[in-house]
Design an enzyme around this catalytic site. Structure first.
Site, mmCIF file in Angstrom:
data_model
loop_
_atom_site.group_PDB
_atom_site.id
_atom_site.type_symbol
_atom_site.label_atom_id
_atom_site.label_comp_id
_atom_site.label_asym_id
_atom_site.label_seq_id
_atom_site.Cartn_x
_atom_site.Cartn_y
_atom_site.Cartn_z
ATOM 1 N N HIS A 1 -7.533 -0.608 5.354
ATOM 2 C CA HIS A 1 -6.425 0.105 5.842
ATOM 3 C C HIS A 1 -6.174 1.316 5.079
ATOM 4 O O HIS A 1 -6.000 2.492 5.386
ATOM 5 C CB HIS A 1 -5.169 -0.557 6.210
ATOM 6 N N ASP B 1 -0.301 -3.972 6.237
ATOM 7 C CA ASP B 1 -0.744 -3.618 7.595
ATOM 8 C C ASP B 1 -2.226 -4.016 7.539
ATOM 9 O O ASP B 1 -3.314 -3.329 8.194
ATOM 10 C CB ASP B 1 -0.889 -2.161 7.681
ATOM 11 N N ASP C 1 5.714 4.821 5.113
ATOM 12 C CA ASP C 1 6.593 3.912 5.912
ATOM 13 C C ASP C 1 6.632 2.449 4.985
ATOM 14 O O ASP C 1 7.052 1.515 5.898
ATOM 15 C CB ASP C 1 6.399 3.945 7.119
ATOM 16 N N HIS C 2 5.928 2.398 4.030
ATOM 17 C CA HIS C 2 5.978 1.055 3.276
ATOM 18 C C HIS C 2 6.620 1.601 2.011
ATOM 19 O O HIS C 2 7.108 0.569 1.083
ATOM 20 C CB HIS C 2 4.687 0.709 3.227
ATOM 21 N N HIS D 1 0.849 -1.128 0.176
ATOM 22 C CA HIS D 1 -0.087 -0.007 -0.015
ATOM 23 C C HIS D 1 0.705 1.261 0.023
ATOM 24 O O HIS D 1 2.015 1.053 0.095
ATOM 25 C CB HIS D 1 -0.937 -0.063 1.104
ATOM 26 N N HIS E 1 1.416 3.987 1.991
ATOM 27 C CA HIS E 1 1.902 4.696 3.067
ATOM 28 C C HIS E 1 3.224 4.871 2.969
ATOM 29 O O HIS E 1 4.116 4.161 2.719
ATOM 30 C CB HIS E 1 1.370 3.980 4.457
ATOM 31 N N HIS F 1 4.657 -4.492 10.938
ATOM 32 C CA HIS F 1 5.179 -3.847 12.276
ATOM 33 C C HIS F 1 5.192 -4.816 13.559
ATOM 34 O O HIS F 1 4.641 -5.851 13.425
ATOM 35 C CB HIS F 1 4.010 -2.988 12.636
#
Length: 244
Positions: free
Chosen positions: A115, A134, A61-62, A57, A59, A172
């Site tokens: 998400h 996530d 942090d990905h 996805h 985001h 995570h």
């Protein structure tokens, strides 16, 4: 066929990036690189050349390491088609049921929105491995930022239908906090209590608690165990406010 070699790279405060290598073809890919430097360093230390980046996805942090890894290695970025506008580094856009390969190892794309609106997972059925980003966590699920409890309920049911021995690689280290809520959501669940003893010991020793398995989640994850979307919605709202 030799199995996949999967390396956990901890980055930021609680992210895991997964470096995945096929020893037969010598192909290597990375799942959801939040940052580039530790990933490039790990691959170099192992003598592996990253040929692809697989995003679940959009985001940051990905995807934050996409551009630098791509610039350093020429890697192809594979990303969810529904999030193309938010992943400008993407080279190949994939949808439900499409096949993505690492050497002879084939993964099927699963669309699991909630998400984020276009979130996907990659399921290597032949290797009993799933990279879920996530969507599913050890004893938890992702927050409903761009979707609904109904969607997440459907995701949980779909993932629960995978074989119990499927190894689940989430992004995570949330297990301890998820487990504390799970004990509140299902106070009579002895499996959660037993698992949390192991989790607490592992975290005290600085040991990672993922990957997990579908079987473990079926027994201890209050979101996967929710019998209706309404129950999942109640639990997700409660977890969002939980400070235990």
């Amino acid at each position: 066929m030799a199995g996949l070699e999967i390396v956990r790279i901890p980055v930021l405060s609680d992210n895991y990036v997964w470096l995945v290598h096929d020893p037969v073809s010598a192909e290597t890919m990375v799942v959801d690189p939040a940052v580039a430097e530790p990933v490039l360093a790990e691959a170099e230390a192992r003598g592996w050349k990253i040929g692809a980046i697989w995003n679940t996805h959009w985001h940051p942090d990905h995807t934050g390491g996409n551009a630098a890894i791509k610039a350093a290695t020429g890697a192809q970025v594979i990303a969810p088609a529904a999030e193309a506008a938010r992943i400008p580094t993407a080279d190949r856009l994939v949808r439900e049921s499409e096949e993505v390969r690492l050497g002879a190892h084939a993964a099927i794309v699963m669309e699991v929105p909630a998400h984020t609106a276009g979130h996907i997972a990659y399921h290597f059925a032949g290797d009993s491995v799933a990279f879920v980003g996530d969507t599913l966590f050890a004893m938890g699920c992702g927050r409903l930022f761009e979707g609904t409890a109904e969607q997440m309920f459907s995701n949980m049911q779909r993932l629960a239908a995978l074989p119990d021995d499927t190894m689940v690689y989430c992004a995570h280290e949330y297990t301890q906090s998820n487990g504390r809520y799970a004990l509140v959501a299902e106070p009579d669940n002895d499996a959660i209590r037993a698992r949390m003893a192991d989790v607490d010991a592992a975290r005290l020793a600085g040991v990672a608690t993922v990957p997990t398995t579908i079987g473990q989640e079926r027994a201890t994850n209050p979101f996967m165990r929710a019998q209706t979307s309404e129950i999942l919605a109640e639990r997700r709202a409660a977890k969002d406010a939980f400070r235990g």
